[in-house]
Write an enzyme that holds these catalytic residues in place. Structure first.
Site, mmCIF file in Angstrom:
data_model
loop_
_atom_site.group_PDB
_atom_site.id
_atom_site.type_symbol
_atom_site.label_atom_id
_atom_site.label_comp_id
_atom_site.label_asym_id
_atom_site.label_seq_id
_atom_site.Cartn_x
_atom_site.Cartn_y
_atom_site.Cartn_z
ATOM 1 N N ARG A 1 0.825 -1.215 0.000
ATOM 2 C CA ARG A 1 0.000 0.000 0.000
ATOM 3 C C ARG A 1 0.857 1.262 0.000
ATOM 4 O O ARG A 1 0.498 2.274 -0.607
ATOM 5 C CB ARG A 1 -0.914 0.013 1.233
ATOM 6 C CG ARG A 1 -2.017 -1.005 1.164
ATOM 7 C CD ARG A 1 -2.973 -0.859 2.337
ATOM 8 N NE ARG A 1 -3.928 -1.954 2.377
ATOM 9 C CZ ARG A 1 -5.051 -2.003 1.652
ATOM 10 N NH1 ARG A 1 -5.365 -1.001 0.862
ATOM 11 N NH2 ARG A 1 -5.859 -3.044 1.726
ATOM 12 N N HIS B 1 -19.425 9.512 2.392
ATOM 13 C CA HIS B 1 -19.804 8.174 2.844
ATOM 14 C C HIS B 1 -21.331 8.108 2.922
ATOM 15 O O HIS B 1 -21.960 9.052 3.403
ATOM 16 C CB HIS B 1 -19.188 7.891 4.219
ATOM 17 C CG HIS B 1 -19.540 6.526 4.726
ATOM 18 N ND1 HIS B 1 -18.959 5.376 4.220
ATOM 19 C CD2 HIS B 1 -20.446 6.119 5.648
ATOM 20 C CE1 HIS B 1 -19.474 4.322 4.828
ATOM 21 N NE2 HIS B 1 -20.380 4.750 5.690
HETATM 22 C C1 GRF Z 1 -21.125 6.386 -3.067
HETATM 23 O O1 GRF Z 1 -22.248 5.835 -2.444
HETATM 24 C C2 GRF Z 1 -20.181 6.961 -2.046
HETATM 25 O O2 GRF Z 1 -20.826 7.495 -0.941
HETATM 26 C C3 GRF Z 1 -19.389 5.743 -1.629
HETATM 27 O O3 GRF Z 1 -19.204 5.008 -2.814
HETATM 28 C C4 GRF Z 1 -20.264 5.312 -3.719
HETATM 29 C C5 GRF Z 1 -19.616 5.802 -4.976
HETATM 30 O O4 GRF Z 1 -20.532 5.988 -6.017
HETATM 31 N N1 GRF Z 1 -18.165 6.139 -0.984
HETATM 32 P P1 GRF Z 1 -20.085 6.795 -7.309
HETATM 33 O O5 GRF Z 1 -18.857 6.093 -7.873
HETATM 34 O O6 GRF Z 1 -19.775 8.199 -6.899
HETATM 35 O O7 GRF Z 1 -21.246 6.710 -8.250
#
Ligand code: GRF
Length: 227
Positions: free
Chosen positions: A67, A111
């Site tokens: 990582r 999130h």
């Molecule tokens: C979203 O629900 C975000 O909150 C989470 O991953 C998803 C990503 O969706 N962290 P996108 O790629 O932005 O459509």
């Protein structure tokens, strides 16, 4: 405050990335997207970014032994692009403490829950299992523990009896697309300061659209103004 030069990190669909690009392009967010970076070549969001004339870069995590070396390559790409602020938007890699420390207070994430409830993966399944009636999404600065850090803004979304994971995820995602540009705009306007480990917003933002002014589609944007 100098105009932000953003790097947006994605791993897939990139719908939040699109919302951020749109906010910048339409002049709602005083920032420029310098780079969209993905750890996955097949991330659908890359094509949209390229189509919008934005530089894209793929750094496959599998090409690196660990990582730390992967994060080092990401960091170099951000620096080369001249980025000074990072938006994580569905970026599905855990970042190392060194990378997080370097970008401290210059990296935010979205999130799909009302943090600190339901951090981590499978959020909507766990929300449904827990039987909570209200969920939502959170934009926060990134700290070492997954899905922790000073909260900039949240949107509350109802959980309905008829929901399954897909229906709930769709409703929350619609709120994400409204929330993330608002949160980034607050940062770009220099209105967000970190006091201890709380993000404090100086003044309330003007709404981007009428739906941002308050409850819309059953959800409410929650921004914490003042000290
Ligand atoms: C979203 O629900 C975000 O909150 C989470 O991953 C998803 C990503 O969706 N962290 P996108 O790629 O932005 O459509």
């Amino acid at each position: 405050m100098a105009r932000l030069k953003l790097a947006i990190l994605i791993s897939g669909r990139g719908s939040n990335m699109r919302a951020l690009i749109g906010g910048c392009r339409e002049g709602h967010i005083d920032a420029e997207v310098a780079l969209v970076l993905s750890n996955k070549a097949e991330a659908a969001g890359l094509a949209h970014a390229a189509g919008a004339g934005i530089a894209t870069k793929v750094i496959p995590h599998g090409d690196f032994p660990d990582r730390v070396s992967f994060d080092g390559a990401v960091d170099r790409a951000l620096t080369t692009a001249g980025a000074d602020f990072v938006c994580l938007a569905g970026f599905m890699r855990l970042l190392t403490p060194g990378f997080i420390a370097k970008w401290r207070d210059r990296m935010i994430n979205i999130h799909p829950s009302l943090l600190p409830a339901f951090p981590g993966l499978d959020t909507h399944r766990r929300v449904l299992e827990a039987g909570v009636r209200i969920t939502g999404c959170t934009v926060h600065f990134v700290r070492f523990e997954t899905d922790t850090g000073p909260i900039i803004a949240q949107a509350a979304v109802p959980v309905l009896p008829s929901d399954d994971e897909t229906r709930l995820a769709d409703r929350v995602l619609a709120a994400e697309h409204r929330l993330y540009p608002v949160a980034l705009r607050l940062v770009a306007e220099g209105r967000v300061r970190i006091d201890g480990e709380r993000a404090v917003i100086d003044g309330l933002p003007a709404p981007i659209g009428p739906e941002d002014a308050g409850a819309a589609g059953g959800e409410a944007l929650l921004i914490n103004p003042g000290g």
